[in-house]
Write an enzyme that holds these catalytic residues in place. Structure first.
Site, PDB file in Angstrom:
ATOM      1  N   ASP A 248      80.287 -30.094  25.596  1.00 13.26           N
ATOM      2  CA  ASP A 248      81.472 -30.442  26.379  1.00 13.26           C
ATOM      3  C   ASP A 248      82.252 -31.575  25.734  1.00 13.26           C
ATOM      4  O   ASP A 248      83.480 -31.584  25.781  1.00 13.26           O
ATOM      5  CB  ASP A 248      81.063 -30.822  27.813  1.00 13.26           C
ATOM      6  CG  ASP A 248      80.910 -29.592  28.679  1.00 13.26           C
ATOM      7  OD1 ASP A 248      81.759 -28.687  28.560  1.00 13.26           O
ATOM      8  OD2 ASP A 248      79.942 -29.508  29.448  1.00 13.26           O
TER       9      ASP A 248
ATOM     10  N   CYS B 293      71.776 -33.861  23.622  1.00 13.16           N
ATOM     11  CA  CYS B 293      71.161 -32.627  24.121  1.00 13.16           C
ATOM     12  C   CYS B 293      72.098 -31.429  23.993  1.00 13.16           C
ATOM     13  O   CYS B 293      71.749 -30.323  24.377  1.00 13.16           O
ATOM     14  CB  CYS B 293      70.700 -32.794  25.560  1.00 13.16           C
ATOM     15  SG  CYS B 293      72.046 -33.171  26.674  1.00 13.16           S
TER      16      CYS B 293
ATOM     17  N   GLU C 171      79.754 -36.668  28.147  1.00 10.41           N
ATOM     18  CA  GLU C 171      80.405 -35.429  27.715  1.00 10.41           C
ATOM     19  C   GLU C 171      81.891 -35.427  28.021  1.00 10.41           C
ATOM     20  O   GLU C 171      82.585 -34.449  27.766  1.00 10.41           O
ATOM     21  CB  GLU C 171      79.692 -34.186  28.281  1.00 10.41           C
ATOM     22  CG  GLU C 171      79.368 -34.234  29.737  1.00 10.41           C
ATOM     23  CD  GLU C 171      78.540 -33.060  30.211  1.00 10.41           C
ATOM     24  OE1 GLU C 171      78.279 -32.128  29.433  1.00 10.41           O
ATOM     25  OE2 GLU C 171      78.155 -33.062  31.389  1.00 10.41           O
TER      26      GLU C 171
ATOM     27  N   HIS D 150      70.138  -9.513  25.186  1.00 10.58           N
ATOM     28  CA  HIS D 150      68.742  -9.083  25.038  1.00 10.58           C
ATOM     29  C   HIS D 150      68.400  -8.829  23.575  1.00 10.58           C
ATOM     30  O   HIS D 150      67.352  -9.205  23.076  1.00 10.58           O
ATOM     31  CB  HIS D 150      68.535  -7.756  25.769  1.00 10.58           C
ATOM     32  CG  HIS D 150      67.990  -7.913  27.132  1.00 10.58           C
ATOM     33  ND1 HIS D 150      66.822  -8.575  27.378  1.00 10.58           N
ATOM     34  CD2 HIS D 150      68.450  -7.496  28.322  1.00 10.58           C
ATOM     35  CE1 HIS D 150      66.594  -8.543  28.666  1.00 10.58           C
ATOM     36  NE2 HIS D 150      67.564  -7.904  29.270  1.00 10.58           N
TER      37      HIS D 150
HETATM   38  C1  PEP Z   1      76.738 -30.125  26.738  1.00 17.61           C
HETATM   39  O1  PEP Z   1      77.835 -30.058  27.305  1.00 17.61           O
HETATM   40  O2  PEP Z   1      76.590 -30.467  25.546  1.00 17.61           O
HETATM   41  C2  PEP Z   1      75.508 -29.787  27.480  1.00 17.61           C
HETATM   42  C3  PEP Z   1      74.323 -29.987  26.967  1.00 17.61           C
HETATM   43  O3  PEP Z   1      75.658 -29.212  28.687  1.00 17.61           O
HETATM   44  P1  PEP Z   1      76.057 -27.661  28.910  1.00 17.61           P
HETATM   45  O4  PEP Z   1      76.051 -26.990  27.588  1.00 17.61           O
HETATM   46  O5  PEP Z   1      75.042 -27.122  29.860  1.00 17.61           O
HETATM   47  O6  PEP Z   1      77.420 -27.802  29.508  1.00 17.61           O
HETATM   48 MG    MG Z   2      77.944 -29.913  29.458  1.00 18.45          MG
END
Ligand code: PEP
Ligand code: MG
Length: 572
Positions: free
Chosen positions: A454, A501, A430, A188
């Site tokens: 990942d 992402c 990933e 928070h």
């Molecule tokens: C990632 O693994 O880069 C990803 C975007 O997924 P998460 O962080 O939700 O595992």
């Molecule tokens: Mg991931």
């Protein structure tokens, strides 16, 4: 002296320390006689009412200032009047516990349960319960309220941790910076500090005992440093650094709106990572070219039952409608590993990150997977849906997942239920195995997005949650960069979209490398958007290509980081 901390809200501040120690109740395990029970119940009701009045006053103040923060207080009110807890407190009093002991026992029980949640975001909510526990006990003990709402002069607040109600109600004009001993980037304190734009340095070990009231300090929440008793010279230096930071921050904000173009005029799609369809997330979409990652698993967390098809349909539809023609990349349920569900009991695994997670779990729980796919396909008619599978390791995974999509489509056809026939189907890259056969994977899908969080964990064989080995988790490892380069090349050759992402997508140093590889779409949390657009606008693709090639030939992640830091020093 200089101490290290985790800079969760960037900025630099110089000022005087105010040690803040919220009321910590010491509760005796007192028992009461049978005839004292009615008075103890009455005492509880009265304390609860005065706590309620405090919360109401706080909420009224916040409602004018910042309605978003007022919601935290509403959540506290809900905790205070939670029926199950109330009943258990009454039972504990009837069993002979004093009011304080009963309140303490039941709150602690619930705090313990929530603290054990696998998901960090749910675990963090234990601080709301702890906040209400202390408020209620303080009222039981008749101790007046103490908070950060009324400060007479500017201060740097130093605390072990701050309660959500402290941060929500604090006088933000007077708080120059926050330093705490505990707390992470999703706490928070971090969230509120960022939204108030107050520099915050968390995780400064033993800050309360190392510092004293009125002590002069510099909080450098850019480089993660706390300096005590700075000299005139150091103050001057930091003054310059703070002015420069301020200037840059103001300038960066101007980039939030509008599309992102490189210096030589190529448009880069900057997309948003979201985890829900709440007002804040929806608002963030105004500034981006669609949603590059909708982490749908958050809809499943913190609840006792799985979300129904209808619930999911409404949420997906809301996001798709908001995005209009822009794509919304809906990632199917990514559970397992660090993310657990209360509504789904799964067997314990020795290596959960290598276990039955994400797509694997969906393929082994087809009913859950199909419910989500039905909701998504139906909602797809409202916009531009791109469906993405997480944790894909082989072509078998892709084919199996697409087979389930086909089954769902057939079922919807049979039931004459309307759904989108125009969706794109893609994968997250990933797992290194799929990155290395990106030339084959690309033939099976419409698009891909690289989950660098990942991909880094599996490439370097480092548990991303284990702080003790964090130094081995190297996002600039040349091996990771080469894998990304290969995947981008293969998708480009096939003329299919690919994006990033994971955290690297919004990373300031990584941007020239990604663009240099040919990446034209990046997705990130809202707090990184303006800065990413600014960096993009200052990069020339020719130069970026050279930089990207160069880092792939480097020997260590440290070399890459040092090179990029130097190369970008005039841009950042
Ligand atoms: C990632 O693994 O880069 C990803 C975007 O997924 P998460 O962080 O939700 O595992
Ligand atoms: Mg991931």
């Amino acid at each position: 002296m200089v101490y290290q901390g985790n800079p969760v809200s960037e900025g630099i501040a110089m000022g005087k320390v105010m040690l803040y120690e919220p009321f910590v109740p010491a509760v005796d395990v007192a028992t009461i006689a049978k005839d004292e029970i009615p008075a103890a119940v009455d005492h509880y009701e009265k304390a609860r009412n005065s706590a309620k009045q405090e919360l109401e006053a706080l909420r009224t103040r916040l409602q004018q200032d910042d309605p978003q923060k007022a919601k935290i207080i509403t959540a506290h009110m809900d905790i205070l009047f939670d029926v199950a807890m109330e009943e258990e407190i009454h039972d504990a009093i009837s069993d002979g516990k004093s009011t304080e002991a009963a309140v303490d026992k039941i709150f602690k029980k619930y705090i313990k349960i929530i603290s054990k949640a696998a998901d960090e975001r749910i675990r963090e909510r234990a601080s709301d319960l702890e906040d209400v526990r202390c408020r209620l006990l303080r009222n039981c003990m008749g101790v007046p309220e103490r908070n950060l709402a009324f400060l007479t002069e500017p201060v740097i607040v130093v605390a072990k941790d701050l309660f959500p109600s402290d941060t929500a109600s604090m006088d933000r004009k007077k708080v120059q910076a926050i330093v705490t001993e505990v707390g992470g980037p999703t706490s928070h304190t971090a969230i509120i500090a960022r939204s108030y734009e107050i520099p915050a340095l968390l995780g400064v070990e033993n800050a309360l005992s190392l510092l004293h009231n009125g002590q002069s300090v510099v909080v450098d929440a850019v480089d993660g440093r706390l300096m005590t008793d700075p000299s005139e010279e150091e103050l001057k230096e930091y003054g310059k650094k703070a002015d420069l930071f301020q200037l840059r921050a103001e300038e960066t904000k101007k980039y939030l709106d509008g599309d992102a173009f490189t210096k030589d005029g190529t448009k880069i799609e900057v997309e948003l990572n979201i985890g829900s369809a709440n007002a804040q997330e929806i608002d963030g979409m105004r500034h981006t070219n669609g949603v590059g990652l909708f982490r749908s698993e958050f809809l499943y967390m913190g609840r006792d039952t799985l979300p129904t098809e209808e619930e999911q349909y409404k949420i997906y539809r809301k996001v798709l409608m908001q995005a209009g023609d822009d794509p919304v990349i809906l990632r199917t349920l990514d559970i397992g590993g660090d993310k657990k569900l209360d509504c789904l009991q799964l067997p314990k695994e020795d290596n959960p990150f290598l276990g039955n997670r994400a797509l694997r779990l969906c393929l082994s729980h087809r009913d859950i997977f199909k419910t989500q796919l039905r909701a998504a396909l139906r909602a797809g008619t409202a916009g531009n849906l791109w469906l993405m599978f997480p944790m894909v390791g082989s072509l078998d995974d892709i084919r199996n997942a697409k087979e389930v999509v086909r089954e769902v489509q057939q079922e919807l056809d049979c039931e004459k239920i309307e759904y989108s026939k125009k969706i794109k189907i893609g994968i997250m890259i990933e797992i290194p195995a799929i990155a290395m056969i990106a030339d084959l994977a690309v033939k099976e899908v419409d698009f891909a997005s690289i989950g660098t969080n990942d991909l880094c964990q599996y490439t370097t064989a480092v548990d991303r949650m284990n702080q003790n080995i964090a130094k081995y988790y190297q996002s600039y490892h040349p091996a990771l960069l080469r894998l990304i380069r290969y995947a981008v090349e293969q998708f480009h050759k096939a003329g299919k979209p690919i994006s990033v992402c994971g955290e690297l997508g919004g990373d300031r140093l990584a941007m020239p490398v990604l663009l240099g590889f040919g990446m034209r779409r990046v997705s990130m949390g809202i707090s990184a958007v303006a800065r990413a657009k600014k960096i993009i606008s200052r990069l020339d693709l020719g130069e970026a290509r050279n930089m990207a090639e160069r880092v792939c030939q480097m020997e260590t992640a440290g070399d890459v980081e040092a090179y990029l830091t130097d190369a970008l020093k005039d841009i950042l």
